[in-house]
Design an enzyme around this catalytic site. Structure first.
Site, PDB file in Angstrom:
ATOM      1  N   PRO A  31     -63.085 -29.426   4.206  1.00 23.28           N
ATOM      2  CA  PRO A  31     -62.456 -28.715   5.327  1.00 23.28           C
ATOM      3  C   PRO A  31     -63.211 -28.994   6.616  1.00 23.28           C
ATOM      4  CG  PRO A  31     -63.742 -27.193   3.985  1.00 23.28           C
ATOM      5  CD  PRO A  31     -63.750 -28.502   3.265  1.00 23.28           C
ATOM      6  N   ALA A  64     -60.294 -24.823   8.501  1.00 23.88           N
ATOM      7  CA  ALA A  64     -60.355 -23.369   8.462  1.00 23.88           C
ATOM      8  C   ALA A  64     -59.194 -22.742   9.231  1.00 23.88           C
ATOM      9  CB  ALA A  64     -61.680 -22.884   9.048  1.00 23.88           C
ATOM     10  N   TYR A 188     -70.318 -17.644   9.193  1.00 19.66           N
ATOM     11  CA  TYR A 188     -69.145 -16.883   9.618  1.00 19.66           C
ATOM     12  C   TYR A 188     -69.112 -15.534   8.897  1.00 19.66           C
ATOM     13  CZ  TYR A 188     -68.126 -21.296  11.838  1.00 19.66           C
ATOM     14  OH  TYR A 188     -68.224 -22.431  12.609  1.00 19.66           O
ATOM     15  N   ALA A 303     -71.043 -30.548  -1.367  1.00 25.09           N
ATOM     16  CA  ALA A 303     -70.808 -31.186  -0.070  1.00 25.09           C
ATOM     17  C   ALA A 303     -72.119 -31.219   0.690  1.00 25.09           C
ATOM     18  CB  ALA A 303     -69.759 -30.413   0.724  1.00 25.09           C
ATOM     19  N   GLY A 305     -73.423 -34.369   3.494  1.00 30.44           N
ATOM     20  CA  GLY A 305     -74.041 -35.653   3.803  1.00 30.44           C
ATOM     21  C   GLY A 305     -73.956 -36.695   2.713  1.00 30.44           C
TER      22      GLY A 305
END
Length: 372
Positions: A31, A64, A188, A303, A305
């Protein structure tokens, strides 16, 4: 190509069964917010963007999408809380399905990582706390400004936000998505509750590890009850300190969440590697996610890099079932094909990551000539 290379390709490009979904390879579109959904509504140019990155049996996680009018934290990010937004997503989802892809909608609330200008009636953003982020924000991409102090949610309001996630999940199903990913990472709102650097509450939603995880797990339960656990994933970044959201014991936090998620039998857990220092920087680290990978009973996605070589390597040592790629997939719409051929990769341009142009840096990265 050497025998070793062939073995590597079998690993990352092997099929995989994730719940009821049959994947043709283990390369996931991560995402990524692209800031091209004008007025918080997904736009027709996203049809080409996502379909370019779709392969038959490929797994895509959408950018998102805000769950409510208080959820947004950046300009031109999509939402999923209104009828107009739901209708706008439908042709985009259809285009992915037409090419045989599996498409999940990421459900998001920015929490205190927002500004008055993105909030209804210019109100303060909401969070678990009233402490502002100390770093600066760039509201329009150029102007540096301080984050405002957020408003601490009451217990009653927390329940309302949980319900907003539930309704947004239902909206995603109406739009045609195959499932949803709950965004619990990157500082978030959900991550703000999880991390003890942010969460300073003294009620049942703060203090102990169990209390700090209460709101995120309530969201998971309600979303799973609404659309089915087999359609739900969660993204977490226990080691990251994005948006001033660090934790004093990220290993314990990640393990507690991985174990707790098993209770709800959700489809997958998506973890971000500790090597991701910022969204643009990474460093090599030990395999810190392995305890969480072993603890979680569903599909495990990593996830942070990854490239072709270490993506193959993490699958080879059973450190993950699937690997999500962000910047490489952004710049290489045909990334699985390039990995298969070990072809050269387009270089991504950071200057166009978050512009609002519907083409440049968005759908103009070239495909391999063999894919014409």
């Amino acid at each position: 190509m050497t025998t070793e290379d062939e073995t590597e390709m079998i690993l990352l490009l092997n099929p995989f069964k994730i719940g009821s979904f049959s994947l043709s390879h283990r390369i996931v579109l991560a995402p990524m917010s692209r800031l091209r959904s004008y007025n918080f509504v997904a736009q027709p140019h996203a049809i080409l963007y996502y379909s370019q990155r779709t392969t038959r049996g490929g797994f895509l996680i959408g950018e998102a999408a805000g769950i409510s009018e208080t959820a947004q934290g950046y300009p031109n990010t999509p939402g999923i809380w209104t009828k107009e937004q739901v209708e706008a997503w439908k042709p985009i989802v259809h285009a992915v399905h037409e090419k045989g892809g599996i498409f999940f909608c990421q459900l998001w609330h920015a929490g205190r990582a927002s500004d008055y200008c993105f909030q209804p009636n210019g109100q303060p953003p909401i969070s678990c706390t009233d402490k502002p982020i100390q770093a600066k924000t760039h509201i329009d991409g150029t102007t540096e400004a301080a984050f405002p102090a957020p408003r601490r949610l009451t217990i009653h309001e927390i329940k309302q936000v949980v319900n907003d996630f539930r309704k947004a999940a239902g909206n995603a199903m109406e739009a045609g998505f195959d499932g949803v990913e709950i965004h619990g990472a990157n500082g978030y709102l959900i991550d703000q509750f999880l991390k003890d650097q942010v969460n300073d509450r003294t009620d049942e939603y703060g203090g102990s590890l169990e209390n700090r995880c209460r709101f995120p797990l309530e969201v998971v339960k309600e979303v799973a009850d609404e659309i089915g656990a087999y359609r739900v994933g969660v993204r977490l970044s226990p080691f990251a300190d994005y948006n001033d959201s660090g934790d004093s014991n990220p290993e314990a936090l990640g393990l507690y969440m991985a174990e707790s998620l098993n209770k709800y039998r959700i489809l997958y857990c998506h973890m971000i590697e500790p090597r991701m220092i910022t969204q643009f920087e990474s460093q090599k680290t030990k395999d810190s996610l392995l305890p969480m990978r072993k603890a979680f009973k569903g599909t495990f996605i990593v996830a942070g890099g990854y490239n072709r070589e270490d993506g193959n390597e993490v699958v080879a040592r059973d450190g993950a079932d699937l690997v999500a790629f962000g910047r490489l997939f952004l710049a290489n719409p045909d990334l699985p094909r390039r990995f298969e051929l070990n072809a050269a990769l387009n270089k991504y341009d950071r200057n166009t990551f978050y512009t609002h142009d519907p083409v440049v840096g968005y759908t103009d990265y070239p495909l391999l000539e063999t894919d014409n």
